[in-house]
Design a protein around this motif. Sequence first.
Motif, PDB file in Angstrom:
ATOM      1  N   MET A 122     -29.592  32.088 -17.917  1.00 40.63           N
ATOM      2  CA  MET A 122     -28.681  31.863 -16.615  1.00 40.63           C
ATOM      3  C   MET A 122     -27.201  31.290 -17.355  1.00 40.63           C
ATOM      4  O   MET A 122     -27.446  30.089 -17.604  1.00 40.63           O
ATOM      5  CB  MET A 122     -29.451  30.963 -15.663  1.00 40.63           C
ATOM      6  CG  MET A 122     -28.613  30.919 -14.417  1.00 40.63           C
ATOM      7  SD  MET A 122     -28.724  32.538 -13.287  1.00 40.63           S
ATOM      8  CE  MET A 122     -30.512  32.443 -13.176  1.00 40.63           C
ATOM      9  N   THR A 123     -26.096  32.104 -17.351  1.00 38.18           N
ATOM     10  CA  THR A 123     -25.124  31.551 -17.963  1.00 38.18           C
ATOM     11  C   THR A 123     -23.765  31.468 -17.149  1.00 38.18           C
ATOM     12  O   THR A 123     -23.642  32.502 -16.248  1.00 38.18           O
ATOM     13  CB  THR A 123     -24.662  32.411 -19.317  1.00 38.18           C
ATOM     14  OG1 THR A 123     -25.694  32.454 -20.083  1.00 38.18           O
ATOM     15  CG2 THR A 123     -23.336  31.710 -19.854  1.00 38.18           C
ATOM     16  N   THR A 124     -23.332  30.127 -17.080  1.00 35.84           N
ATOM     17  CA  THR A 124     -22.034  29.909 -16.153  1.00 35.84           C
ATOM     18  C   THR A 124     -20.917  30.158 -16.902  1.00 35.84           C
ATOM     19  O   THR A 124     -20.689  29.574 -18.038  1.00 35.84           O
ATOM     20  CB  THR A 124     -22.235  28.765 -15.527  1.00 35.84           C
ATOM     21  OG1 THR A 124     -23.513  28.560 -14.592  1.00 35.84           O
ATOM     22  CG2 THR A 124     -21.031  28.386 -14.523  1.00 35.84           C
TER      23      THR A 124
ATOM     24  N   GLY B 243     -27.369  40.673 -13.825  1.00 40.23           N
ATOM     25  CA  GLY B 243     -26.409  40.763 -12.626  1.00 40.23           C
ATOM     26  C   GLY B 243     -25.331  39.899 -12.832  1.00 40.23           C
ATOM     27  O   GLY B 243     -25.554  38.779 -13.453  1.00 40.23           O
ATOM     28  N   ASP B 244     -24.059  40.068 -12.762  1.00 37.02           N
ATOM     29  CA  ASP B 244     -23.104  39.298 -12.690  1.00 37.02           C
ATOM     30  C   ASP B 244     -22.112  38.870 -11.457  1.00 37.02           C
ATOM     31  O   ASP B 244     -22.073  40.067 -10.633  1.00 37.02           O
ATOM     32  CB  ASP B 244     -21.961  39.942 -13.780  1.00 37.02           C
ATOM     33  CG  ASP B 244     -22.327  40.090 -15.261  1.00 37.02           C
ATOM     34  OD1 ASP B 244     -23.471  39.309 -15.579  1.00 37.02           O
ATOM     35  OD2 ASP B 244     -21.896  40.691 -15.825  1.00 37.02           O
ATOM     36  N   MET B 245     -21.785  37.979 -11.363  1.00 34.32           N
ATOM     37  CA  MET B 245     -21.167  37.398 -10.199  1.00 34.32           C
ATOM     38  C   MET B 245     -19.726  36.613 -10.420  1.00 34.32           C
ATOM     39  O   MET B 245     -19.933  35.683 -11.269  1.00 34.32           O
ATOM     40  CB  MET B 245     -21.954  36.623  -8.908  1.00 34.32           C
ATOM     41  CG  MET B 245     -21.159  36.469  -7.885  1.00 34.32           C
ATOM     42  SD  MET B 245     -21.029  37.982  -6.690  1.00 34.32           S
ATOM     43  CE  MET B 245     -20.320  37.351  -5.576  1.00 34.32           C
TER      44      MET B 245
ATOM     45  N   ALA C 267     -17.847  32.241 -12.966  1.00 36.51           N
ATOM     46  CA  ALA C 267     -18.867  33.539 -12.953  1.00 36.51           C
ATOM     47  C   ALA C 267     -20.187  33.040 -13.487  1.00 36.51           C
ATOM     48  O   ALA C 267     -20.419  32.218 -13.975  1.00 36.51           O
ATOM     49  CB  ALA C 267     -18.167  34.518 -13.957  1.00 36.51           C
ATOM     50  N   LEU C 268     -21.061  33.708 -12.824  1.00 36.30           N
ATOM     51  CA  LEU C 268     -22.655  33.579 -13.244  1.00 36.30           C
ATOM     52  C   LEU C 268     -23.227  34.885 -13.879  1.00 36.30           C
ATOM     53  O   LEU C 268     -23.032  36.036 -13.158  1.00 36.30           O
ATOM     54  CB  LEU C 268     -23.370  33.247 -12.070  1.00 36.30           C
ATOM     55  CG  LEU C 268     -24.870  32.884 -12.143  1.00 36.30           C
ATOM     56  CD1 LEU C 268     -25.029  31.755 -13.366  1.00 36.30           C
ATOM     57  CD2 LEU C 268     -25.608  32.451 -10.910  1.00 36.30           C
ATOM     58  N   HIS C 269     -23.611  34.784 -15.014  1.00 33.87           N
ATOM     59  CA  HIS C 269     -24.440  35.847 -15.601  1.00 33.87           C
ATOM     60  C   HIS C 269     -25.815  35.874 -15.811  1.00 33.87           C
ATOM     61  O   HIS C 269     -26.269  34.591 -16.349  1.00 33.87           O
ATOM     62  CB  HIS C 269     -23.827  36.111 -17.088  1.00 33.87           C
ATOM     63  CG  HIS C 269     -24.467  37.395 -17.716  1.00 33.87           C
ATOM     64  ND1 HIS C 269     -24.458  38.600 -17.567  1.00 33.87           N
ATOM     65  CD2 HIS C 269     -25.429  37.130 -19.009  1.00 33.87           C
ATOM     66  CE1 HIS C 269     -25.225  39.197 -18.759  1.00 33.87           C
ATOM     67  NE2 HIS C 269     -25.887  38.237 -19.295  1.00 33.87           N
ATOM     68  N   SER C 270     -26.746  36.530 -15.197  1.00 37.51           N
ATOM     69  CA  SER C 270     -28.362  36.302 -15.453  1.00 37.51           C
ATOM     70  C   SER C 270     -29.031  37.608 -15.808  1.00 37.51           C
ATOM     71  O   SER C 270     -28.472  38.778 -15.450  1.00 37.51           O
ATOM     72  CB  SER C 270     -28.945  35.839 -13.830  1.00 37.51           C
ATOM     73  OG  SER C 270     -30.191  35.745 -13.855  1.00 37.51           O
TER      74      SER C 270
END
Length: 373
Positions: free
Chosen positions: A188-190, A258-260, A243-246
Amino acid sequence: MKNQKFYNIAKIALASFVMLGIEGANQQNKEANETTCAPLCFGGPFLDCDEGYDISAGVLYEQILAQAGEVASLTDRAQTFYPSNAVSVQQPANFGWGFMVGLGYKKLIDNWRAAFEYYNLTIINNASYGSAYGQQYLSSAYWNQWVENLNPLSTFGFANLDIGNKTTINDMDFILQRPTMLSPDLEMTTSYGINFTTLTRRQVAVLTNDSSATQVPLFGSLQGGFFQNYQKIMWYGVGPMVALHSVWKYWNTIGIFGDMEVGLQYGLSDCRTSTFAKRNIQSVTSRPVFFQPLEAVLQNKAFQFSPMVSGKVGAVWAETYKDEVIALKFEIAYDIVSYMNVMKVLTPDIAYRSENGAGIVRQGLFFSGAVDF
């Protein structure tokens, strides 16, 4: 003397066993840390002789959808007033190819990573339509009706419609992040950074009739007459993004990700509308054929804020070679990006007005690969 030598040998053996025990415990702790990652540990990859760089590249197979892009309406031929029981005709939106390139460096303080990503998508669409028997095309509200017939209350009907558009989107992200593992199988990367977007859309629509056999201006294509509307819309915006990368590892090397991303840009929306009428004013039986060309051009600029939202959902394959010097990663995903309120389209009434704003969406498939070294 013999007893003293025996005691010395016993001490050395005991010390060796103690050191082996400590080394074994350290090895077990290291393996345990690798398999049961503590919360918020660095997400890797872990490489020997790691230079800290990564390079990525990808292709996009997407379409571009635009609001406020209707060019005409299809209605009954007996109807000359706009609008009445009509169906809107939109600009075509076929799929096309684009590309992505990226560069990152992850050996900053506490394994923070700085990266740059660039997306480019250019799509050209063209389409031709002919009305069915008993029907006709009427120009939309984004055309200047005065140029057509000097009367804003009624409009001519047309048998043929040719439309096309070209849209180019350049999207750049400058980001700062730290890849973080919440568990051995969950990342879980911000990310924080700046997003910069340039967008150019040109769209044209041409209305004609098959012939013009009378003195009235029917825009006969056989005689070279036509009624055309051209729009050029540009957007330049920059602003902060988060952004949030999971990633969830389903197997050892395969996972779901998933990326947001959400951003707020401030920039310039520029719209130019040109309506041109080349009407027949003499019968086709007379030579030469005369025309009456009329054109009206409007242009408006507006500085504004524009939200941007994007997301990706897909599968990832990643392999880390601990005894080597590189790591590979491949992704396939559904990608969607929405640029809100970037189109301040002009409506050329008697007193023209600028619409509140419309957006552009690009969506489709995304394929990418990355190498760490």
